[in-house]
Design an enzyme around this catalytic site. Structure first.
Site, PDB file in Angstrom:
ATOM      1  CG  ASP A 342       9.765  -0.090   8.350  1.00  0.00           C
ATOM      2  OD1 ASP A 342       9.383   0.665   9.262  1.00  0.00           O
ATOM      3  OD2 ASP A 342       9.520  -1.305   8.325  1.00  0.00           O
ATOM      4  CG  ASP A 658       8.865  -4.931   6.410  1.00  0.00           C
ATOM      5  OD1 ASP A 658       8.332  -3.890   6.855  1.00  0.00           O
ATOM      6  OD2 ASP A 658       9.458  -5.756   7.125  1.00  0.00           O
ATOM      7  CG  ASP A 662       6.548   0.426   5.546  1.00  0.00           C
ATOM      8  OD1 ASP A 662       6.586   1.378   6.334  1.00  0.00           O
ATOM      9  OD2 ASP A 662       6.990  -0.705   5.816  1.00  0.00           O
TER      10      ASP A 662
END
Length: 917
Positions: A342, A658, A662
């Site tokens: 990410d 985070d 996700d």
């Protein structure tokens, strides 16, 4: 009341029910049979009964007994259990008890690690707000958020967590932090206008989603989805549908267990057939002899050693800020071929930073990252000094003063870290001002605010008035008020008639120059703000309708959430180790590509967007993940599909993240890596590893440790299996030749569970080899028993067989009693283990070096411990009774040690030959 539509899902529904974000506020109210004044109590109660509480239900995981039984679904454990049964049947209760203890230890460790990822569902459940302000019976009430129903009208303000999915009815300067759901690094400015039906989640400006946070403004919205129908609930369903991935280590060890089982069963069957058919021995006697062979061949200590090796890897990673939640993930990191990361908060700081200031006649580069006021200001290679700013760059100083004054945020130094209170963009402007030498608090006291036009989405700027300190017309410098303004460039440029030149003087504006600068910054993935100043005679009645114009443009600031410096270094390290890094983010494609370039992932990288992913079938997506490294505007489903596409290509995937968005991909990945500080609880629970410092660089360290763990596990296997092979072949040779067994089963158990385990355990502490991060990732399908390892096992097993059987027969030939000869054989076996340990520490490198002979302190301690235990085994009266041993002379002990030296010399010669090939 008529029946409501059965579905209140926020994702794309059927053609008969257009998605909520494509409807006007009135259309949404009509579809929900609601009004702007909300529901009455009776309607709310009926809908609560129909739809159920606004609470995410979590299916209970398997009970304790099911988790315990699942641990026995392992072939090696089954073999050990069979050994427990047969050894008990033949009366060897000590052997049976020792093996059973090993089995129970492994089951206990497995139960502790089982099922933790399922807690992600519970973590998501707690993200829904506990209370909500709702219009009921025409009045505002504070109710438990679990009692919200579709059609309720909810009021929210700054600081509130949204309790359900909402279609906005009224917005007033509303901004919502959706980073946990979409990956968007900036709070999103909300609006009322509907958007296209296929708009990505982050582009649905007329919607609010459960679990996201209001950072600014107030709003009212109608509830369109609750509980499992929300976006948060949809992610929960994705999590529940993701199967736990089998790690390479588990696959390898399962394969190894099958091979060992096959070899043991085949050898025992062959021995039984030979004894009964060729030798004519009684079937019962041969059956018990075959069982003894099986006990000798099974490496009883291997499951425990594997768990201990992984646990040591856990401790090493904890020192490097990586907390392991699932033991096999330690080694899996060592075989990772792709890291999907990410962007926001993982590769970047999640702290907005001004990187460039565009003035009328030059551009100023701003060093530093985050909210710390550290970093140089450079113009054409020249470093600007804050003390000389008024002379060297008056236009920059004027812009910095406007950035500090037209600002509602504050920065505080707490515990050595600069903490922001307020909007991230305004925090970046404050940091810029401080880098020019301005003290924002002191400046605010000198230039108190006398009026304000707050930011609103309709006019897209904020303005503040202050006691006059300057004016473009000197005659007005001592009267009226200074007006400072910041906002969207296309809005502010239209309000300006002049621009501030480099010498601080106002000149007619060059609109083409500024439009070109705006486009250049946008292509670089930066957010652009324009700052301007003007003069007003009075602040009474000052608002967005006052017709503010004729301003002087001070310049543009280009803002971005910059990559972490340590992430740049870690990406380079991963690429050097043969690991591809891919960025999967909910942010915009241009921004993602710009950050990827700064990270060193390549120049001019193409980014594939969420709608493009949506349109691809599985074949096209597998091709795309091979060629493309940046994926933008990705929804949770897209992230999940990307990870699955990579796995379908045979990649071992680590996924970092985070946010709640996700979590499904974190669970699907071979290794899910969650951020510990800024990560959501859902992400932490879905991940296998949690980074305590939120530092992407810790992943590179964890990969290094993972490769070390695999190296040490392979050394352990290469150490243990030849010992069992030598024992088994010695027994087999004795039976085939019709001779007495050189070692009794209980003595074999002593060697396998005491000296072998004690020596093998130190291999788990072996340091990282120098070239570990210069190798390509090992192939995912590579077996633990590579051709080289198999050759080494056969060679060492043969040497051990010759040593054991040879020493046993020599002792008998000298007239020694059977017990003494067996004691010689056992001590020869242990001596060969000790010398083999020094050899196996370097599978191909020479051990005849000072470093190799010296070993590590743990190696020397283990050898000393084994010597003491073996002395007890040989000389202690109670041990002599228990294991049928006899005392040996010094000469006999030296002969045992000599056999160990011979093994070491032969293996060093073999290594030398292999290195020459």
């Amino acid at each position: 009341m008529s029946q409501l539509p059965p579905s209140t899902r926020t994702d794309t529904p059927s053609t008969a029910a257009p998605p909520w974000h494509s409807r006007t506020p009135q259309q949404a109210l009509d579809a929900l049979q609601a009004s702007p004044q909300g529901l009455n109590s009776a309607e709310a109660a009926q809908r609560l009964q129909q739809y159920g509480p606004n609470r995410l239900e979590v299916a209970e995981g398997p009970g304790l007994w099911r988790r315990v039984l699942a641990q026995f679904n392992n072939l090696l454990i089954m073999v050990l259990l069979a050994a427990v049964v047969v050894t008990a049947l033949i009366g060897h209760t000590l052997d049976s008890a020792v093996i059973l203890a090993v089995v129970l230890l492994n089951v206990f460790i497995g139960v502790l690690q089982e099922g933790k990822a399922e807690k992600a569902l519970q973590a998501i459940r707690h993200l829904l707000a506990p209370h909500a302000m709702v219009l009921r019976d025409g009045r505002l009430h504070e109710i438990d958020a679990a009692d919200l129903v579709p059609g309720d009208v909810v009021q929210v303000a700054s600081g509130d967590s949204l309790p359900a999915d909402l279609r906005w009815l009224q917005v007033n300067n509303l901004r919502v932090d959706e980073s946990a759901l979409t990956g968007e690094s900036m709070p999103v400015e909300k609006a009322l206008a509907p958007v296209q039906p296929d708009a990505a989640l982050g582009d649905r400006l007329c919607m609010g989603y459960a679990g996201t946070l209001v950072t600014q403004g107030q709003a009212r919205g109608v509830v369109v989805a609750t509980a499992a129908g929300t976006e948060m609930g949809r992610i929960g369903r994705l999590l529940a549908s993701v199967e736990q991935v089998v790690t390479p280590l588990v696959r390898n060890m399962s394969q190894l267990a099958r091979w060992i089982t096959l070899a043991v069963v085949a050898a025992a069957a062959a021995l039984f057939a030979f004894g009964t058919l060729v030798r004519g021995m009684p079937g019962a006697d041969m059956f018990m002899t075959a069982v003894g062979l099986a006990v000798a061949a099974i490496p009883e200590g291997m499951p425990a050693i594997m768990s201990i090796t992984l646990a040591i890897g856990v401790q090493r990673m904890a020192v490097r800020h990586a907390v392991i939640r699932r033991l096999p993930a330690v080694e899996t990191l060592g075989s990772v071929t792709v890291i999907c990361s990410d962007k926001t908060g993982t590769l970047t700081r999640n702290e907005m930073t001004v990187q460039q200031v565009v003035l009328a006649d030059h551009v100023v580069d701003v060093d530093g990252a985050g909210y710390a006021p550290e970093g140089a200001l450079r113009s054409n290679g020249h470093h600007l000094q804050p003390a000389e700013m008024f002379r060297e760059a008056p236009a920059l100083l004027a812009l910095a003063e406007a950035a500090a004054l037209c600002n509602d945020a504050s920065l505080q130094l707490e515990g050595g870290q600069w903490q922001l209170v307020g909007d991230p963009t305004e925090g970046a402007l404050l940091t810029l001002a401080m880098k020019t030498g301005i003290d924002p608090q002191e400046l605010a006291r000198e230039r108190p605010r006398t009026g304000v036009i707050p930011f609103e989405s309709e006019h897209r700027y904020m303005a503040t008035a202050h006691a006059a300190a300057f004016a473009e017309d000197a005659a007005n410098a001592s009267v009226g008020h200074d007006l400072l303004l910041k906002g969207a460039p296309e809005r502010v440029l239209g309000m300006c008639s002049h621009q501030l030149a480099g010498d601080g003087q106002a000149v007619p504006i060059d609109q083409a120059h500024w439009q070109l600068a705006v486009n250049q910054q946008a292509r670089a993935g930066r957010r652009v703000l324009a700052l301007a100043r003007g003069h007003v005679d009075a602040v009474l009645g000052l608002d967005s309708r006052s017709g503010v114009d004729g301003l002087t443009l001070l310049g543009l600031v280009a803002i971005i959430d910059p990559p972490r410096q340590e992430a740049i270094e870690a990406v380079a390290q991963c690429r050097a180790a043969g690991i591809r890094v891919k960025m999967i983010t909910g942010d915009h494609g241009v921004t993602a590509s710009a950050i990827a370039s700064q990270l060193g992932m390549g120049e001019g990288l193409r980014a594939i967007s969420g709608p493009e992913i949506e349109s691809m079938d599985e074949t096209a997506l597998r091709q795309a993940v091979r060629e493309v490294d940046v994926f933008a505007r990705a929804s949770p489903e897209h992230k999940l599909r990307l990870v699955q596409a990579l796995q379908a290509r045979g990649e071992v995937v680590a996924m970092t993240g985070d946010g709640v968005n996700d979590a499904p991909a974190l669970k699907q990945a071979d290794v899910g890596v969650a951020m510990g500080r800024k990560g959501t609880e859902a992400a932490k629970q879905a991940g296998d590893i949690v980074l305590a410092d939120d530092n992407f660089a810790s992943i590179a360290h964890a990969v290094e440790e993972g490769r070390t763990v695999y190296d040490n596990l392979r050394k352990t296997v290469t150490f243990l299996l030849p010992i069992n092979g030598g024992e088994s072949m010695s027994l087999l040779a004795a039976v085939l030749l019709g001779l007495a067994l050189p070692i009794m089963p209980v003595q074999i158990l002593w060697v396998n569970m005491i000296s072998s385990v004690a020596l093998a355990m130190v291999l788990a502490f072996e340091p990282t080899e120098p070239d570990v991060m210069k190798r390509a990732p090992r192939p995912p399908g590579e077996a633990m028993l590579s051709p080289f390892v198999i050759w080494r096992i056969v060679l060492v097993s043969s040497l051990f067989t010759l040593g054991i059987f040879g020493m046993f027969q020599w002792s008998l030939s000298t007239g020694a009693p059977l017990e003494e000869a067996r004691t010689m054989a056992v001590n020869t076996l242990v001596a060969m283990e000790v010398f083999y340990l020094f050899s196996v520490r370097y599978l191909k490198s020479p051990s005849f070096t000072w470093r190799g002979v010296q070993g590590t302190p743990l190696v020397l301690m283990a050898v000393a411990g084994v010597v003491v235990l073996q002395a007890l085994f040989t000389y202690a009266p109670f041990m002599q009774t228990l294991f049928a041993t006899r005392a040996l002379s010094l000469t006999q002990l030296l002969m045992c040690a000599g056999a160990g030296v011979v093994v070491l010399v032969v293996l060093e010669l073999e290594k030398a030959l292999l290195r020459q090939r």
